[in-house]
Design a protein around this motif. Structure first.
Motif, PDB file in Angstrom:
ATOM      1  N   ILE A  46      -0.008   4.154   0.867  1.00 56.18           N
ATOM      2  CA  ILE A  46      -0.419   5.049   1.957  1.00 56.18           C
ATOM      3  C   ILE A  46       0.195   4.602   3.282  1.00 56.18           C
ATOM      4  O   ILE A  46       0.867   5.375   3.961  1.00 56.18           O
ATOM      5  CB  ILE A  46      -1.966   5.093   2.090  1.00 56.18           C
ATOM      6  N   CYS A  47      -0.011   3.343   3.649  1.00 50.79           N
ATOM      7  CA  CYS A  47       0.520   2.884   4.938  1.00 50.79           C
ATOM      8  C   CYS A  47       1.848   2.148   4.803  1.00 50.79           C
ATOM      9  O   CYS A  47       2.400   1.700   5.812  1.00 50.79           O
ATOM     10  CB  CYS A  47      -0.525   2.045   5.687  1.00 50.79           C
ATOM     11  N   CYS A  55      -7.486  -0.671   0.447  1.00 49.27           N
ATOM     12  CA  CYS A  55      -6.498  -1.295   1.335  1.00 49.27           C
ATOM     13  C   CYS A  55      -7.215  -1.740   2.606  1.00 49.27           C
ATOM     14  O   CYS A  55      -7.882  -0.939   3.249  1.00 49.27           O
ATOM     15  CB  CYS A  55      -5.393  -0.306   1.658  1.00 49.27           C
ATOM     16  N   ASN A  74      -5.816  -2.654   5.288  1.00 46.88           N
ATOM     17  CA  ASN A  74      -5.045  -2.269   6.473  1.00 46.88           C
ATOM     18  C   ASN A  74      -5.425  -0.867   6.946  1.00 46.88           C
ATOM     19  O   ASN A  74      -5.711  -0.645   8.109  1.00 46.88           O
ATOM     20  CB  ASN A  74      -3.553  -2.362   6.161  1.00 46.88           C
ATOM     21  N   CYS A  75      -5.431   0.108   5.993  1.00 44.56           N
ATOM     22  CA  CYS A  75      -5.742   1.485   6.390  1.00 44.56           C
ATOM     23  C   CYS A  75      -7.102   1.954   5.876  1.00 44.56           C
ATOM     24  O   CYS A  75      -7.563   3.017   6.237  1.00 44.56           O
ATOM     25  CB  CYS A  75      -4.636   2.433   5.914  1.00 44.56           C
ATOM     26  N   CYS A 108       0.831  -1.200   0.000  1.00 45.14           N
ATOM     27  CA  CYS A 108       0.000   0.000   0.000  1.00 45.14           C
ATOM     28  C   CYS A 108       0.871   1.258   0.000  1.00 45.14           C
ATOM     29  O   CYS A 108       1.776   1.385   0.826  1.00 45.14           O
ATOM     30  CB  CYS A 108      -0.893  -0.028   1.232  1.00 45.14           C
TER      31      CYS A 108
HETATM   32 ZN   LIG Z   1      -2.942   0.974   3.388  1.00 42.58          ZN
END
Ligand SMILES: [Zn+2]
Length: 73
Positions: A23-24, A59, A61-62, A21
């Motif tokens: 972003i994270c 995503c 995760n985030c 990802c």
């Molecule tokens: Zn993410």
């Protein structure tokens, strides 16, 4: 008799996998989601009335939604 009908969007999961990802910055699972408008009667979605819209990568995760092009890298 009263009819309740309308157009409502429905999001369907079309694919899933693993990616890094942006972003994270973590390797995590993603889902590809496509939104489409459905004709609904009594809140039951009967049939699609539009072509699927541009699908988004989510995503897990985030939770960020991003364009599908992030998977090309
Ligand atoms: Zn993410």
């Amino acid at each position: 008799m009263l009819f309740i009908f309308g157009i409502s969007p429905k999001t369907v999961k079309t694919d899933q996998g693993q990616f890094v990802c942006p972003i994270c910055k973590t390797r995590s699972a993603y889902e590809i989601k496509t939104q489409r408008n459905y004709f609904s009667l009594f809140f039951i979605k009967l049939f699609p009335v539009s072509k699927p819209r541009e699908s988004a990568v989510v995503c897990l995760n985030c939770g960020t939604h991003m364009p599908k092009m992030v998977l090309d890298h």
